[in-house]
Design a protein around this motif. Structure first.
Motif, short mmCIF file in Angstrom:
data_model
loop_
_atom_site.label_atom_id
_atom_site.label_comp_id
_atom_site.label_asym_id
_atom_site.label_seq_id
_atom_site.Cartn_x
_atom_site.Cartn_y
_atom_site.Cartn_z
N ALA A 40 -57.32 94.05 -47.03
CA ALA A 40 -57.15 92.64 -47.36
C ALA A 40 -57.29 91.81 -46.10
CB ALA A 40 -55.77 92.42 -47.98
N ARG A 41 -57.68 90.56 -46.26
CA ARG A 41 -57.79 89.63 -45.15
C ARG A 41 -56.52 89.60 -44.32
NH1 ARG A 41 -62.03 86.20 -44.94
NH2 ARG A 41 -63.04 86.48 -46.94
N GLY A 42 -56.67 89.72 -43.01
CA GLY A 42 -55.52 89.57 -42.11
C GLY A 42 -54.54 90.73 -42.11
N ARG A 43 -54.88 91.81 -42.82
CA ARG A 43 -53.94 92.94 -42.88
C ARG A 43 -54.46 94.11 -42.05
NH1 ARG A 43 -49.22 92.07 -45.77
NH2 ARG A 43 -49.40 93.89 -47.13
N THR A 44 -53.56 95.04 -41.76
CA THR A 44 -53.94 96.21 -40.99
C THR A 44 -53.84 97.46 -41.84
OG1 THR A 44 -53.17 95.20 -38.95
CG2 THR A 44 -53.43 97.58 -38.94
N LEU A 45 -54.96 98.17 -41.93
CA LEU A 45 -54.96 99.45 -42.63
C LEU A 45 -54.93 100.55 -41.58
CD1 LEU A 45 -55.43 101.26 -45.22
CD2 LEU A 45 -57.86 101.16 -44.60
N GLY A 46 -53.94 101.41 -41.64
CA GLY A 46 -53.88 102.54 -40.72
C GLY A 46 -54.59 103.72 -41.35
N LEU A 47 -55.55 104.28 -40.63
CA LEU A 47 -56.29 105.42 -41.16
C LEU A 47 -55.88 106.64 -40.35
CD1 LEU A 47 -58.54 105.91 -43.25
CD2 LEU A 47 -60.19 105.52 -41.44
N VAL A 48 -55.16 107.56 -41.00
CA VAL A 48 -54.61 108.71 -40.27
C VAL A 48 -55.41 109.96 -40.59
CG1 VAL A 48 -52.51 109.96 -39.72
CG2 VAL A 48 -52.38 107.70 -40.73
N GLY A 49 -55.65 110.76 -39.58
CA GLY A 49 -56.32 112.02 -39.83
C GLY A 49 -56.42 112.79 -38.54
N GLU A 50 -56.58 114.11 -38.65
CA GLU A 50 -56.68 114.92 -37.45
C GLU A 50 -58.15 115.06 -37.06
OE1 GLU A 50 -54.40 118.44 -38.25
OE2 GLU A 50 -52.57 117.31 -37.89
N SER A 51 -58.41 115.80 -36.00
CA SER A 51 -59.80 115.92 -35.56
C SER A 51 -60.60 116.60 -36.66
CB SER A 51 -59.88 116.73 -34.27
OG SER A 51 -59.26 117.97 -34.43
N GLY A 52 -61.81 116.10 -36.88
CA GLY A 52 -62.65 116.65 -37.93
C GLY A 52 -62.33 116.14 -39.31
N SER A 53 -61.44 115.15 -39.41
CA SER A 53 -61.11 114.64 -40.73
C SER A 53 -62.14 113.62 -41.21
CB SER A 53 -59.72 114.01 -40.72
OG SER A 53 -59.71 112.88 -39.87
N GLY A 54 -63.04 113.24 -40.34
CA GLY A 54 -64.09 112.30 -40.74
C GLY A 54 -63.71 110.85 -40.49
N LYS A 55 -62.62 110.61 -39.78
CA LYS A 55 -62.17 109.23 -39.63
C LYS A 55 -63.12 108.39 -38.77
CE LYS A 55 -58.44 110.51 -36.32
NZ LYS A 55 -59.06 111.59 -35.61
N SER A 56 -63.70 109.00 -37.72
CA SER A 56 -64.62 108.23 -36.90
C SER A 56 -65.94 107.98 -37.63
CB SER A 56 -64.90 108.96 -35.58
OG SER A 56 -63.71 109.10 -34.86
N THR A 57 -66.40 108.98 -38.39
CA THR A 57 -67.61 108.80 -39.18
C THR A 57 -67.43 107.66 -40.17
OG1 THR A 57 -67.98 111.17 -39.03
CG2 THR A 57 -69.28 109.98 -40.65
N LEU A 58 -66.28 107.64 -40.82
CA LEU A 58 -65.99 106.57 -41.78
C LEU A 58 -66.04 105.21 -41.09
CD1 LEU A 58 -65.09 105.63 -44.56
CD2 LEU A 58 -62.74 106.19 -43.96
N GLY A 59 -65.39 105.12 -39.92
CA GLY A 59 -65.38 103.87 -39.16
C GLY A 59 -66.80 103.41 -38.84
N ARG A 60 -67.64 104.35 -38.42
CA ARG A 60 -69.01 103.98 -38.04
C ARG A 60 -69.86 103.60 -39.25
NH1 ARG A 60 -69.57 108.05 -32.86
NH2 ARG A 60 -67.80 107.04 -31.84
N CYS A 61 -69.58 104.22 -40.40
CA CYS A 61 -70.28 103.82 -41.62
C CYS A 61 -69.93 102.38 -41.96
CB CYS A 61 -69.86 104.71 -42.80
SG CYS A 61 -70.68 106.30 -42.84
N ILE A 62 -68.65 102.03 -41.84
CA ILE A 62 -68.24 100.67 -42.18
C ILE A 62 -68.87 99.66 -41.22
CG2 ILE A 62 -66.26 99.11 -42.39
CD1 ILE A 62 -64.60 101.58 -43.21
#
Lengths: 290, 294, 270
Positions: free
Chosen positions: C43-65
Motif C-alpha cells: 500500500a502507498r506509504g507502507r513498508t512490506l518486510g520480505l523475509v527469507g534466507e539465502s536462496g529463498s528468491g528474495k533478491s530475484t523478486l526484488g529485481r523483477c519488481i
C-alpha cells in the motif's frame, strides 16, 4: 573491571608518505626507459650521425670507432643510425598492432561480457576460431596473401592479439557487471550504452591495459621475428629483426652488427614488461598489500 | 584458579613498515587485555568491526602476520604461547587447541573429500592406520550431526550446504580432542535457522567432551544463546567481563548499554533506536585509524 | 506506523514466476524456481518486510519488481499500470518512481565516481531540473540522509560503510520515488551503524511517505521496521500479513522456526 574512558579523538597526525610501492617503481622505470627509446626513435633523423641507408664501401664491417660508435655492417652502413631507425619501425609496428587490437577487442569483449547469452556465444566462438591457429602460422598466412611489409606485419599481429584482448575484456566485464552499482545505474535511468560507457568500461579496462602492455613486448619480438624471416619490414628500410638476420652471418668477424640491435630489442621488451608487471601488481590488490 | 586459557596484559601492535621518528605510534589493535577462561566454559568475545576481537583470537594460535608485536602473556594450560617457534605452534594447533572460522568453504580444500580432510587432521598428530583414521572421521561426522556419514565421507565440499560444511569444520577441529576450541564468527555466514543448530551443536560438544570454547562474535544474540561468560571489546580494549545473564540484565559499561539498546529486537516496533554516543561510534574510530595509517 | 495514509494499493504482484537454469554438468542441469507463483501487495506509504534466507528468491523478486530482470510469467502492476511491456517514456517514468537500495555499500557505488555524482546520476539521466538545480538537490539530499555536504566530491573508498549506505539511500531518493526496494540494506553493517540506518528509513517513511519493500534475512530487523510481512521460503510466499499477527500467531511452520531462531536478548537459564 576497571572502567576505561572512551577513546578521545586526539590529534590526527598523518604519517609521512611512505616510499612508492614496488608496482609504481616498476611502471616509472618502464615508462622512463620506453620514453628514452621513443624519443630516440622519433628524433632519429636529427640525432642519427649518418643516414640509415648510406653505404660507405670503405667501412664494410668496420669496427666501432668515434664516428661510428656501434660500428658498420656488411654494406658499410652505420649500425647506430640503423638501430635508431630500426627502433622506430619496430616500436611503430608493435604499438600500432596492439593499439588496433585493443580498440577492436574492447567493445567486443564488453558486449560479450555485459549482454551474455547469444551475443556472448556469437562473439566468443568467432574469436576462438582465430585463437586455435598458431600465431606465427597465422601471421605467415596473412603475409602470403597480402605480401610482406611493415603494415601487413602490424595487421597480422593485431589479428593474433585481438581474441586474447577481447577475452580479457570479456572476463573483467563479467566481474564488473555483477556489481550492484551497475544494476543501480540502470534503475537510476541510465540506458545500456550509458552504463557500459560510464560504469562498466572504465572499471573493467584495468586488466586489458595490463595485458596490452605485456603483449606489446611480445609484439615487438614477433615483429622482429617476422622481419628476421624476411616477412616483415622489407630491406633496405632498417628494422631490428632484419638487422639480426643481417648480422647472423658475420657474427664472428663483426659481432657488433648483431649485438647492438639485439640489445635494443632486449631493452624495449624489458620496458614493456616492466610497465605490464607494475600495472598488474597495482591492479591486483594482493600485490599491493604491505 | 587455573584456566585453560589466560591472557595477562596482552597487547598486539602492527608495526608500521617505517620507523621514522616523529611519526605517531599506530594504536595497538589489542590493548592490555587480561582475562581467564575456565575449563569447560564457553566464553564469548563480542565486539564490532575493528574491535580487535579476531586479532586476539589469532594471537593464541600464532596466526598473526609477522609484522605483529605481541606483548604480555598468553597461557594455554599454563604454557606460555608467546615466543613459541613455528614447530611448537604447529604441534599445538589442531591438537591441544583448534580453531574454526567464519567461511567454512574457504577453509576446506575443494579438491579433497570432506572425510579425507578430517582423517588427515587426525593423522597429522598421531600414528594411526588409514582405516582407523577413516573410522574415527566417520564417527566424528556422525557426532556433529551429519546423517549417513559413511556415504557422505567421500563427498567434495561443494556438495554440502553451508551449515554442513561448518559441521565438517567442527568435526575436523574436534579430531584430536582439543582442550580449547576457538570459534571466530562460526555462524555469521549461515542462515538464521542453521545458525541456531550450529550453536546448539557447540553447546552439546562442550557438555559431552568438556571442551572449552572461546567464541568470537559481533552478534549479541549468539552470545545470549550459548555463552557462559562474555567479554565486550571496543577499540582493542576489553571493556567488561560478565556472566552472560548479568551482561544482558545489568550491563556495567556505557558502551555495552548502548550496544544492547541499538539492537532492534526487543525495542518497541517502529520506535527510533537509540544511537551509540559519538564517543563510542565505531565509524569514528575506523576513520581515525584509517586517517592515521594512510 | 503511518495510519493517516489511506491504504490504497501502490504495487500489486500477481502469480510471478522466475526460473533459472542451474549450473553444473549438462546431465545434471535443471530449472530452478527462484520465484514461484508469488503474489503480494504494497500500500502507498507502507513498508512490506520480505523475509527469507539465502536462496529463498528474495533478491530475484526484488529485481523483477524493479523491472531489471523480466519474469517468466505473472504480473507486476504499479499504480494501476502493468509494468511488463513498458517501454520508452512510460518505462523511464516507472523506473523513476521505483528505486533500489542495495546490501553491500562496497559494491553498490561506482568506485571511480565521486559520491555526489552517483547521487546526481538519476537527475542527469531523467533530465530533472537545470544543472544548477541538480547541484542544489544533491546537497539537499546529503543533508536529508545525514551526510556532511562536503563529502560530495569524495570517492566511495574514503567513506565508511554507514556513510556509503547513506549515499546509496540519497541516490535512491533523488528521483522522488514512491517505492523503495531495499535489499538487505543493513546486514553488512555493524550494529551501531545499523541502528542509525534503520532510524533513517523510518524517518523517510514518516517524512516523505515513501512506501518500501524491506528485504532481509533478519526477522528482528524486519519486525521493527515493517507494517506487513511476507515470508519467502524456496521462492514461495508461505505467509503474509500484518506484522503483529504474523509474529504472534504464525501459521506456517517455517515462520515458527524463523521466530524461534531470532536470538532473544535475554539468555535462557541453563
Amino acid at each position: 573491571m576497571t572502567t576505561i574512558a572512551p577513546p578521545t579523538g586526539g590529534p590526527i597526525v598523518r604519517r609521512p608518505r611512505s616510499k612508492p610501492h614496488t608496482s609504481t617503481r616498476f611502471v616509472i622505470t618502464g615508462v622512463a626507459i620506453l620514453g628514452v627509446l621513443a624519443v630516440a626513435a622519433i628524433a632519429a633523423p636529427l640525432i642519427a650521425p649518418h643516414g640509415p641507408e648510406t653505404v660507405e664501401v670503405s667501412r664494410v664491417l668496420g669496427a666501432p670507432n668515434l664516428q661510428h660508435p656501434f660500428g658498420s655492417d656488411v654494406l658499410g652502413r652505420d649500425v647506430l643510425s640503423r638501430v635508431l631507425y630500426g627502433l622506430r619501425t619496430s616500436l611503430l609496428v608493435s604499438l600500432t598492432a596492439v593499439t588496433v587490437a585493443t580498440v577492436i577487442a574492447v567493445p567486443f569483449g564488453l558486449a560479450a561480457g555485459y549482454f551474455g547469452g547469444r551475443v556472448d556465444t556469437a562473439i566468443s566462438r568467432t574469436l576462438d576460431m582465430i585463437l586455435v591457429l598458431p600465431a606465427m602460422l597465422l601471421a605467415i598466412t596473412f603475409i602470403a596473401i597480402l605480401g610482406p611489409g611493415s603494415a601487413v606485419a602490424a595487421l597480422a599481429i593485431a589479428v593474433i592479439y585481438l581474441p586474447i584482448l577481447a577475452r580479457v575484456m570479456r572476463s573483467s566485464t563479467l566481474v564488473i557487471t555483477r556489481n550492484e552499482y551497475v544494476l543501480g545505474a540502470r534503475a537510476r535511468g541510465a540506458g545500456h550504452l550509458r552504463v557500459l560507457v560510464h560504469h562498466v568500461a572504465p572499471n573493467a579496462l584495468g586488466p586489458v591495459i595490463v595485458q596490452a602492455s605485456v603483449l606489446s613486448a611480445f609484439a615487438l619480438q614477433l615483429e622482429a621475428g617476422l622481419s628476421f624471416l624476411g616477412l616483415g619490414t622489407q630491406p633496405p628500410t632498417p628494422s631490428l629483426g632484419g638487422m639480426l638476420a643481417d648480422g647472423r652471418d658475420v657474427l664472428i668477424q663483426a659481432p657488433w652488427v648483431e649485438i647492438f640491435p639485439g640489445i635494443a630489442i632486449v631493452i624495449a621488451v624489458l620496458s614493456f614488461t616492466l610497465i605490464g608487471e607494475g600495472l598488474r601488481r597495482s591492479f591486483d590488490p594482493r600485490g599491493v598489500a604491505e | 584458579m587455573t584456566g585453560v586459557l589466560s591472557f595477562t596484559d596482552v597487547a598486539v601492535r602492527f608495526a608500521s613498515t617505517e620507523t621514522s621518528t616523529g611519526a605517531p605510534p599506530v594504536p595497538p589493535a589489542v590493548d592490555s587485555v587480561s582475562f581467564t577462561i575456565n575449563r569447560g566454559e564457553i566464553f564469548g568475545i563480542v565486539g564490532e568491526s575493528g574491535s580487535g576481537k579476531s586479532t586476539l583470537a589469532n594471537s593464541v594460535m600464532g596466526l598473526l602476520p609477522r609484522s605483529a608485536q605481541v606483548t604480555g602473556s598468553i597461557r594455554v594450560n599454563d604454557r606460555e604461547v608467546i615466543g613459541l617457534d613455528d614447530d611448537q605452534l604447529r604441534s599445538m594447533r589442531g591438537d591441544e587447541v583448534s580453531m574454526i572460522f567464519q567461511d567454512a568453504s574457504a577453509s576446506l580444500d575443494p579438491t579433497w573429500s570432506v572425510g579425507d580432510q578430517i582423517a588427515e587432521t587426525i593423522r597429522a598428530h598421531r600414528t594411526i592406520s588409514r582405516r582407523g583414521a577413516r573410522a574415527k572421521a566417520i564417527s566424528l561426522m556422525t557426532e556433529v550431526g551429519i546423517a549417513d556419514a559413511a556415504s557422505r565421507y567421500s563427498d567434495a565440499p561443494h556438495r554440502l550446504s553451508g551449515g554442513m560444511r561448518q559441521r565438517i569444520m567442527i568435526a575436523a577441529a574436534l579430531a584430536n580432542n582439543p582442550q580449547l576450541l576457538i570459534a571466530d564468527e562460526p555462524t555469521t555466514a549461515l542462515d538464521v535457522t542453521i545458525q541456531a543448530q550450529v550453536l546448539a551443536l557447540i553447546g552439546e560438544l562442550r557438555k559431552n567432551h568438556g571442551t572449552t570454547v572461546l567464541l568470537i562474535t559481533h552478534d549479541l544474540g549468539v552470545v545470549a544463546q550459548v555463552c557462559d561468560r562474555v567479554g565486550v571489546m571496543y577499540g582493542g580494549k576489553l571493556l567488561e567481563v560478565a556472566a552472560a545473564e548479568d551482561l544482558f540484565a545489568n550491563p556495567q559499561h556505557a558502551y555495552t548499554r548502548a550496544l544492547l539498546a541499538a539492537s532492534p529486537s526487543g525495542a518497541p516496533r517502529g520506535s527510533r533506536l537509540p544511537v551509540i554516543p559519538a564517543a563510542w561510534n565505531i565509524e569514528d574510530l575506523q576513520r581515525l585509524r584509517q586517517e592515521g595509517t594512510e | 506506523m503511518s495510519d493517516i495514509v489511506p491504504a490504497t494499493t501502490l504495487l500489486r504482484v500477481e502469480g510471478l514466476n522466475k526460473t533459472y537454469q542451474a549450473g553444473g554438468p549438462p546431465w545434471r542441469r535443471r530449472r530452478v524456481h527462484a520465484v514461484d507463483n508469488v503474489s503480494l501487495t504494497v500500500a502507498r506509504g507502507r513498508t512490506l518486510g520480505l523475509v527469507g534466507e539465502s536462496g529463498s528468491g528474495k533478491s530475484t523478486l526484488g529485481r523483477c519488481i524493479l523491472g531489471l530482470i523480466s519474469p517468466d510469467s505473472g504480473q507486476v502492476v504499479f499504480d494501476g499500470v502493468e509494468v511488463q511491456g513498458l517501454s520508452g517514456k512510460a518505462l523511464s517514468s516507472f523506473r523513476r518512481r521505483v528505486q533500489p537500495v542495495f546490501q553491500d555499500p562496497y559494491s553498490s557505488l561506482d568506485p571511480r565516481w565521486p559520491v555526489g555524482r552517483s547521487v546526481r546520476e538519476s537527475l542527469d539521466s531523467y533530465r530533472i531540473g537545470t544543472p544548477a538545480d541538480r547541484e542544489r538537490r544533491v546537497l539537499d539530499l546529503f543533508d536529508r540522509v545525514g551526510l556532511n555536504p562536503n563529502l560530495v566530491n569524495r570517492l566511495p573508498t574514503h567513506l565508511s560503510g554507514g556513510q556509503r549506505q547513506r549515499v546509496g539511500i540519497a541516490a535512491a531518493l533523488a528521483s522522488d520515488p514512491e517505492l523503495i526496494i531495499a535489499d538487505e540494506p543493513v546486514s553488512a553493517l555493524d550494529l551501531s551503524v545499523q541502528a542509525q540506518i534503520l532510524n533513517l528509513f523510518m524517518d523517510l517513511q514518516q517524512d516523505l511517505g515513501v512506501a518500501s519493500i524491506f528485504i532481509s534475512h533478519d526477522l528482528g530487523v524486519v519486525e521493527h521496521i515493517s507494517d506487513e510481512i511476507a515470508v519467502l521460503y524456496h521462492g514461495v510466499v508461505v505467509e503474509t500479513g500484518d506484522v503483529e499477527q504474523v509474529m504472534k500467531r504464525p501459521v506456517h511452520p517455517y515462520t515458527s522456526r524463523l521466530l524461534a531462531a531470532i536470538p532473544s536478548s535475554t539468555p535462557p537459564r541453563r
